[in-house]
Design a protein around this motif. Sequence first.
Motif, PDB file in Angstrom:
ATOM      1  N   PRO A 120      23.871  -7.327  23.312  1.00  0.00           N
ATOM      2  CA  PRO A 120      22.737  -7.167  22.699  1.00  0.00           C
ATOM      3  C   PRO A 120      22.268  -7.729  23.557  1.00  0.00           C
ATOM      4  O   PRO A 120      21.945  -7.749  24.868  1.00  0.00           O
ATOM      5  CB  PRO A 120      22.891  -8.804  21.940  1.00  0.00           C
ATOM      6  CG  PRO A 120      24.234  -9.787  22.672  1.00  0.00           C
ATOM      7  CD  PRO A 120      25.174  -8.549  23.217  1.00  0.00           C
ATOM      8  N   PRO A 121      20.712  -6.963  23.939  1.00  0.00           N
ATOM      9  CA  PRO A 121      19.128  -6.923  24.246  1.00  0.00           C
ATOM     10  C   PRO A 121      19.622  -8.564  24.005  1.00  0.00           C
ATOM     11  O   PRO A 121      19.171 -10.181  24.142  1.00  0.00           O
ATOM     12  CB  PRO A 121      18.161  -6.703  23.618  1.00  0.00           C
ATOM     13  CG  PRO A 121      18.186  -7.252  21.992  1.00  0.00           C
ATOM     14  CD  PRO A 121      19.927  -6.412  22.180  1.00  0.00           C
ATOM     15  N   SER A 122      18.894  -8.504  25.634  1.00  0.00           N
ATOM     16  CA  SER A 122      18.337 -10.150  26.312  1.00  0.00           C
ATOM     17  C   SER A 122      16.601 -10.741  25.382  1.00  0.00           C
ATOM     18  O   SER A 122      16.263 -10.103  24.718  1.00  0.00           O
ATOM     19  CB  SER A 122      17.905 -10.295  27.412  1.00  0.00           C
ATOM     20  OG  SER A 122      17.010  -9.437  28.030  1.00  0.00           O
ATOM     21  N   GLU A 181      13.786  -8.898  26.735  1.00  0.00           N
ATOM     22  CA  GLU A 181      13.451  -7.444  26.235  1.00  0.00           C
ATOM     23  C   GLU A 181      12.757  -7.388  25.131  1.00  0.00           C
ATOM     24  O   GLU A 181      12.396  -7.447  24.408  1.00  0.00           O
ATOM     25  CB  GLU A 181      15.296  -6.950  26.798  1.00  0.00           C
ATOM     26  CG  GLU A 181      15.657  -5.940  27.676  1.00  0.00           C
ATOM     27  CD  GLU A 181      16.722  -5.634  27.117  1.00  0.00           C
ATOM     28  OE1 GLU A 181      17.518  -5.559  26.883  1.00  0.00           O
ATOM     29  OE2 GLU A 181      17.106  -4.737  28.230  1.00  0.00           O
ATOM     30  N   VAL A 182      13.659  -8.670  24.037  1.00  0.00           N
ATOM     31  CA  VAL A 182      12.763  -8.960  22.502  1.00  0.00           C
ATOM     32  C   VAL A 182      11.844  -8.951  22.381  1.00  0.00           C
ATOM     33  O   VAL A 182      10.734  -8.577  21.927  1.00  0.00           O
ATOM     34  CB  VAL A 182      14.305 -10.237  21.078  1.00  0.00           C
ATOM     35  CG1 VAL A 182      13.009 -10.353  20.581  1.00  0.00           C
ATOM     36  CG2 VAL A 182      15.248  -9.032  21.677  1.00  0.00           C
ATOM     37  N   ILE A 183      11.430 -10.370  23.564  1.00  0.00           N
ATOM     38  CA  ILE A 183      10.032 -10.945  23.666  1.00  0.00           C
ATOM     39  C   ILE A 183       8.804  -9.481  23.925  1.00  0.00           C
ATOM     40  O   ILE A 183       7.579  -9.011  23.486  1.00  0.00           O
ATOM     41  CB  ILE A 183      10.481 -11.870  24.283  1.00  0.00           C
ATOM     42  CG1 ILE A 183      10.510 -12.958  24.294  1.00  0.00           C
ATOM     43  CG2 ILE A 183       8.157 -12.458  25.284  1.00  0.00           C
ATOM     44  CD1 ILE A 183      10.646 -14.469  25.243  1.00  0.00           C
ATOM     45  N   ALA A 233       8.989  -6.430  23.671  1.00  0.00           N
ATOM     46  CA  ALA A 233       9.383  -5.043  22.129  1.00  0.00           C
ATOM     47  C   ALA A 233       8.299  -5.665  21.442  1.00  0.00           C
ATOM     48  O   ALA A 233       7.829  -5.336  20.686  1.00  0.00           O
ATOM     49  CB  ALA A 233      10.309  -5.566  21.833  1.00  0.00           C
ATOM     50  N   LYS A 234       8.483  -7.284  21.267  1.00  0.00           N
ATOM     51  CA  LYS A 234       7.852  -7.927  20.355  1.00  0.00           C
ATOM     52  C   LYS A 234       6.048  -7.790  20.417  1.00  0.00           C
ATOM     53  O   LYS A 234       5.317  -7.818  19.405  1.00  0.00           O
ATOM     54  CB  LYS A 234       7.873  -9.247  19.887  1.00  0.00           C
ATOM     55  CG  LYS A 234       9.335  -9.810  19.067  1.00  0.00           C
ATOM     56  CD  LYS A 234       9.413  -9.332  18.114  1.00  0.00           C
ATOM     57  CE  LYS A 234      10.747  -9.756  17.276  1.00  0.00           C
ATOM     58  NZ  LYS A 234      10.811  -8.745  15.562  1.00  0.00           N
ATOM     59  N   ASP A 235       5.901  -8.221  21.986  1.00  0.00           N
ATOM     60  CA  ASP A 235       4.434  -8.340  22.156  1.00  0.00           C
ATOM     61  C   ASP A 235       3.937  -7.086  21.954  1.00  0.00           C
ATOM     62  O   ASP A 235       2.749  -6.709  22.067  1.00  0.00           O
ATOM     63  CB  ASP A 235       4.696  -8.937  23.975  1.00  0.00           C
ATOM     64  CG  ASP A 235       5.112  -9.886  23.880  1.00  0.00           C
ATOM     65  OD1 ASP A 235       4.892 -10.851  22.752  1.00  0.00           O
ATOM     66  OD2 ASP A 235       5.425 -10.155  25.114  1.00  0.00           O
ATOM     67  N   LYS A 236       4.684  -5.837  22.338  1.00  0.00           N
ATOM     68  CA  LYS A 236       4.358  -3.897  22.452  1.00  0.00           C
ATOM     69  C   LYS A 236       3.990  -3.739  20.807  1.00  0.00           C
ATOM     70  O   LYS A 236       2.546  -2.981  20.426  1.00  0.00           O
ATOM     71  CB  LYS A 236       5.507  -3.418  22.962  1.00  0.00           C
ATOM     72  CG  LYS A 236       5.424  -3.308  24.480  1.00  0.00           C
ATOM     73  CD  LYS A 236       6.147  -2.078  24.626  1.00  0.00           C
ATOM     74  CE  LYS A 236       6.214  -2.332  26.853  1.00  0.00           C
ATOM     75  NZ  LYS A 236       7.453  -0.816  27.222  1.00  0.00           N
ATOM     76  N   ALA A 237       4.336  -4.835  20.537  1.00  0.00           N
ATOM     77  CA  ALA A 237       4.452  -4.025  18.416  1.00  0.00           C
ATOM     78  C   ALA A 237       3.430  -4.957  18.021  1.00  0.00           C
ATOM     79  O   ALA A 237       3.008  -4.700  16.706  1.00  0.00           O
ATOM     80  CB  ALA A 237       5.886  -4.044  17.818  1.00  0.00           C
ATOM     81  N   ARG A 238       3.067  -5.909  18.668  1.00  0.00           N
ATOM     82  CA  ARG A 238       1.965  -7.150  17.996  1.00  0.00           C
ATOM     83  C   ARG A 238       0.498  -6.809  18.276  1.00  0.00           C
ATOM     84  O   ARG A 238      -0.042  -6.463  19.053  1.00  0.00           O
ATOM     85  CB  ARG A 238       1.599  -8.488  18.575  1.00  0.00           C
ATOM     86  CG  ARG A 238       1.345  -9.035  18.183  1.00  0.00           C
ATOM     87  CD  ARG A 238       0.971 -10.990  19.390  1.00  0.00           C
ATOM     88  NE  ARG A 238       2.731 -11.235  19.450  1.00  0.00           N
ATOM     89  CZ  ARG A 238       2.483 -11.542  19.893  1.00  0.00           C
ATOM     90  NH1 ARG A 238       2.018 -11.597  21.310  1.00  0.00           N
ATOM     91  NH2 ARG A 238       4.322 -11.927  20.208  1.00  0.00           N
TER      92      ARG A 238
END
Length: 741
Positions: free
Chosen positions: A78-80, A83-85, A87-92
């Motif tokens: 699973p992604p760390s 990486e999740v943070i 991805a979320k920051d780019k989508a925000r």
Amino acid sequence: MSEIHVIEQPDDEPDGTESTAGSASVLPFPTKKDGSGPLAPGEARPGEWEAELPDDAPDQDGTVAEGDPVDPPKHAFPPSIAEVIEAKDKARRPVLPDWLTSAKQRAEVARWAAGHYRQTTAYHLVRTPVYSAKLLAYAPVGACRWLGAAGRWVSDAEGLPVRLAAVRTEDAGEYLKLSRQRDARVKLRGIIATLATVIGLGAALALWVLAPGWLLALALLALTGVLGWAGTPADRPLIDVAKVKFRHRKLTSDIVSRAFLAAGLTKPDQGIAFPQPIRQDGDGWRVVVDLPYGKTFSDAVKKRDALASGIDVAETQVFLDRDTTSSRRVSMWVANRDPLAVPTGRTPLLGATRVDFWKPFPWGRDERGNEVEISMLWVSLLVGAVPRQGKTFSARTIALAAALDPYVRLYVFDGKASPDWRKFSKVAHRVGFGTVPQSGVDPVMHLVNSLQELKADVEDRYHRLSELPLHVCPEGKLTPGISRDKKYAMPLVLFVVDEVQEYLMHPVHGKTILELLVFLARVAPAVGVSVMTATQKPDDTACPSVLRDQHQARFALRVGAYQVSETILGAGSYSEGLDASRLLKSHKGVGLLKGMTDDAGIVRTYLADGRDAESILTRAQALREAEGTLTGDAAGQAPADAALATILDDIAAVLGKGEAKLWSETVVDRLAELRPEIYGPWAEMEPKPKAEQLTNALKPYGIGTDQIGRRIDGKTVNKRGIERAHIAKAITERNKKRGAS
């Protein structure tokens, strides 16, 4: 007294060492171990080590069978959280628009709003008499409409269609019911209308008799306004529109898909993906597209004109931006109108008290209206365009910014002697116009001496910066403190040469000027000396590639062909989608900037006309006088004699006593001995080209060459040469002009 132990050295001690008695014991180094002996547990020989690596572990079952899946199982790793943070920051998406979070953009919006509503208010105030006349003309119509509406209301005209419907269906019961309802409604409304009329007339009579004149006038104006508004025709509005509303095409996914399909960037069975919704972005639309696998951003750039055709807009309305997250992702901005034809307005330098040239300064705006700031530190800039496209004005804006920093030394030379640069004589340390000698000063020779003067300064700066203490000059680099401290004499320098091709093609000093400019453009920026050259002929003949290639930054305004655009912007720029030949003739002052930042972009430069430039330079002159930094030509400090010297003085210096006439090739050989850095290349030519070179050099002074015969080995030999009298006369006339000026 302490005892001193002396230990014998081993037999294999190097020669030339001695055992001496001193204040400490001398201990031998341990001898090397024999690698052939057994090792203790956990011990390793020198240079050897042993470790267990994760890769050495066998597979889970130890074997791989044919037909096993190639891809790893899903979610095996699973992604760390990081990486999740990310991805979320780019989508925000931002909570507030960009212009609300930027103080500069808020100020720009506020200024626009103030100007917009000021203009709208003034527009309507000027037309107030027209609006009043319309209201007065429409008031009787409005009164009739009001009386008609009141009569229909009292008579219950809105119920007539229902009653007629009951008659047509011969429904007597329904008709009688509706008639009774109508009679009651008319009776009530009649009473209300009568009371309203009596009260209204009474109030009007009282107002007429008792109210002051201003109140009566106000009441009449209000009544006329209401009746006039009610009487306004529906197809002719009372108030004109202060702003013209443009019809903008709404960008949809169907239109975008059609455009990419028409451009050949996708196929009907592939399609494109939209990772973000299409949204309005300023005066246009922003759309992000994922191309099919195998297609890249570079492919989209090459198809920009086809994309514009697919969207059904002009090519100058489509702008593509690279997305750093994927090579196949394209961010496209489609403007509602051609943004490059919109004037950027006058330069903000008009309102600036002074400029810090160490910091970026405003030069123009991009296609979306965002301000573009540039810095000339550590770079050289090449500006190229066809005539009358704003090349000189664009370059002059940079020089005006440098002029407003009193600690920047300016050198300004204009190869065509146009009036655009004349006012820089107020602030420039060295200044020259054209190629023809005027008032006893040769501008070409003045340029050569200025370049040589600056070359010596650059070489000296490297030595002095390397010798300064680290607390004064960290890492041996120029700092704002050093550049503004007069004791170091190392200010920032901006060397401007407009129409550089005129100097590079000079028959006498062209090669020398080229070599000096190449040196400065390549070496000088690192010590705070920036070179900016501008030309309308960026070909290898007028502006050789050996000079163009030394410029780290390039600015190309409209040119005639993509080959010329690539010549200015550098090799490979056309394949990157940078083509200044696509700019229209109406795009004055608009160009492609490459090398100032990581990405190339469009800049619509600010305008500073002749009056604006004079105003800024007058302020700059006062700043320099106050700071004590007005030097050189601007301060009336004449250059050294070498700077005023011309080829006339050099020829006079090499003519011997009693030599009334001398062959041209002999003169050239002597000139090369006198000043080899300038005339050395001439001496390497064949005799005939030597003579022609000297002839061309003397033409601006009105001196020609004649056939001169001399006896050699009993034979008369005729060659072209000069006469001392002609040189002396030209020097005398020059000195008279110089004294008069």
